[in-house]
Design a protein around this motif. Structure first.
Motif, PDB file in Angstrom:
ATOM      1  N   LYS A   1       7.386   7.658  16.669  1.00  0.00           N
ATOM      2  CA  LYS A   1       6.463   8.456  15.863  1.00  0.00           C
ATOM      3  C   LYS A   1       5.042   8.224  16.360  1.00  0.00           C
ATOM      4  O   LYS A   1       4.666   7.098  16.697  1.00  0.00           O
ATOM      5  N   LEU A   2       4.247   9.302  16.387  1.00  0.00           N
ATOM      6  CA  LEU A   2       2.846   9.218  16.777  1.00  0.00           C
ATOM      7  C   LEU A   2       2.001   9.551  15.552  1.00  0.00           C
ATOM      8  O   LEU A   2       2.229  10.561  14.890  1.00  0.00           O
ATOM      9  N   ILE A   3       1.019   8.697  15.259  1.00  0.00           N
ATOM     10  CA  ILE A   3       0.216   8.821  14.038  1.00  0.00           C
ATOM     11  C   ILE A   3      -1.246   9.029  14.404  1.00  0.00           C
ATOM     12  O   ILE A   3      -1.774   8.408  15.336  1.00  0.00           O
ATOM     13  N   ALA A   4      -1.913   9.918  13.666  1.00  0.00           N
ATOM     14  CA  ALA A   4      -3.344  10.146  13.824  1.00  0.00           C
ATOM     15  C   ALA A   4      -4.000  10.032  12.453  1.00  0.00           C
ATOM     16  O   ALA A   4      -3.575  10.695  11.502  1.00  0.00           O
ATOM     17  N   LYS A   5      -5.031   9.192  12.344  1.00  0.00           N
ATOM     18  CA  LYS A   5      -5.747   9.000  11.088  1.00  0.00           C
ATOM     19  C   LYS A   5      -7.128   9.625  11.224  1.00  0.00           C
ATOM     20  O   LYS A   5      -7.907   9.229  12.092  1.00  0.00           O
ATOM     21  N   ILE A   6      -7.419  10.604  10.356  1.00  0.00           N
ATOM     22  CA  ILE A   6      -8.611  11.439  10.519  1.00  0.00           C
ATOM     23  C   ILE A   6      -9.375  11.532   9.199  1.00  0.00           C
ATOM     24  O   ILE A   6      -8.763  11.678   8.133  1.00  0.00           O
ATOM     25  N   HIS A   7     -10.693  11.487   9.284  1.00  0.00           N
ATOM     26  CA  HIS A   7     -11.527  11.689   8.104  1.00  0.00           C
ATOM     27  C   HIS A   7     -11.381  13.136   7.634  1.00  0.00           C
ATOM     28  O   HIS A   7     -11.410  14.066   8.457  1.00  0.00           O
ATOM     29  N   PRO A   8     -11.232  13.380   6.329  1.00  0.00           N
ATOM     30  CA  PRO A   8     -11.036  14.754   5.829  1.00  0.00           C
ATOM     31  C   PRO A   8     -12.142  15.730   6.227  1.00  0.00           C
ATOM     32  O   PRO A   8     -11.881  16.933   6.359  1.00  0.00           O
ATOM     33  N   ASP A   9     -13.369  15.230   6.403  1.00  0.00           N
ATOM     34  CA  ASP A   9     -14.478  16.122   6.767  1.00  0.00           C
ATOM     35  C   ASP A   9     -14.480  16.494   8.249  1.00  0.00           C
ATOM     36  O   ASP A   9     -15.244  17.376   8.658  1.00  0.00           O
ATOM     37  N   ASN A  10     -13.662  15.826   9.027  1.00  0.00           N
ATOM     38  CA  ASN A  10     -13.594  16.112  10.464  1.00  0.00           C
ATOM     39  C   ASN A  10     -12.664  17.305  10.682  1.00  0.00           C
ATOM     40  O   ASN A  10     -11.561  17.186  11.213  1.00  0.00           O
TER      41      ASN A  10
END
Length: 320
Positions: free
Chosen positions: A141-150
């Motif tokens: 599995k590949l995971i990306a954590k992103i700020h909602p405003d981005n």
């Protein structure tokens, strides 16, 4: 060898193909790259959504201070794998970091050159990162954590097939499973828009060959095999480059004749290029008129398939 073609009129390549976004990921990090990274991380537009920007900047500064070596690759790959992202002109535009924990992998991606924003380079970089995570690092599995405003990054990951796994007011977590990646790749959703064709026999032979091999070219070859449209040898079009074909290829401004062969038959001096070689893996499955960008000998080259001079299947030589 160079080939002169009297009276040969080059095939026209569509503007769409020429202008497709292109990104290559390279693991080597030089001192000049590190200084470029420092410049990017001083731009608040670049770092405003990068949660560990101060840590990254400090790590880079420490790496520069700790050694005077021109190559800093080993320092940047501590705790994960680090790649510089280049555009088709071999200019650095960003970086990718892949951190594997157990069977999962997290991707951190930055397009640092703000002049290149809005050109779909982010989505292309994500695709290259997925290729390495799933086909080289064998992540489940590949995971990306992103700020909602981005919003730019959120849209890029969604367009690449990621699904929202969880969210808080300050973080959205997206994921891509290995099975879903392979499915999307076979459907042509996350790969190159130019489809390629491979015969059932060629695919079976190549899969058995690469099963025990490793390296960047093997990753590229496996990627091409996974996304190819598989056809029976009797049904492949005569203008497709299959194994043991000979083709007239334009490599940037140079015309060369290339025979695509299995590794044991390779002799690059005689124009017989292994499917494990950069140019061999590049042309497999493409047909006359196709043009692609491919990284060869540490720089990006434009490859055009001008003419298939010989194809075993078209000649009825199904034993080759």
């Amino acid at each position: 060898m160079a080939v002169a073609m009297k009276g040969f009129h080059p095939l026209k390549i569509s503007v769409v193909k020429m202008n497709k976004p292109f990104i290559s990921l390279c693991p080597e990090v030089t001192r000049a790259h590190a200084l470029t990274l420092m410049d990017w991380l001083e731009d608040e537009r670049v770092t405003c959504y990068l949660s560990d920007s101060r840590h990254v900047s400090r790590s880079i500064e420490q790496a520069i201070d700790r050694t005077q070596l021109p190559i800093l690759t080993h320092l940047f790959n501590q705790g994960g794998r680090f790649f510089m992202a280049y555009d088709r002109h071999d200019a650095p535009v960003g970086f990718v970091r892949l951190i594997k924990t157990g069977s999962n992998c997290e991707i951190v991606l930055v397009i640092g050159d703000s002049d290149k924003w809005g050109r779909n380079l982010g989505a292309r970089t994500i695709r290259e990162g997925m290729k390495l995570a799933f086909l080289d690092m064998r992540a489940k599995k590949l995971i990306a954590k992103i700020h909602p405003d981005n919003t730019r990054s959120v849209k890029a990951f969604l367009r690449s097939g990621f699904v929202l796994e969880s969210e808080t007011p300050t973080l959205k977590s997206f994921s891509m499973a290995a099975g879903r990646y392979l499915q999307l790749l076979r459907e042509g959703t996350v790969g190159d828009s130019t489809r390629i064709y491979i015969t059932e026999i060629d695919k079976a032979r190549l899969e058995s060959l690469i099963a025990l091999e490793q390296g960047p070219t093997v990753v590229e070859l496996e990627h091409e095999l996974e996304r190819a449209i598989v056809v029976k040898p009797q049904q492949v079009a005569g203008n497709v480059v299959t194994m043991n074909s000979r083709a007239l290829v334009q490599l940037d401004d140079e015309e060369i004749e290339v025979a695509l062969v299995y590794p044991e038959d390779a002799d690059s001096n005689a124009g017989r290029h292994s499917v494990y070689s950069d140019i061999g893996a590049a042309i497999l499955g493409y047909q006359e008129g196709d043009a692609i960008d491919w990284r060869i000998s540490d720089r990006t080259r434009r490859i055009e398939i001008r003419k298939v001079l010989y194809q075993p299947e078209a000649a009825g030589h199904f034993h080759l």
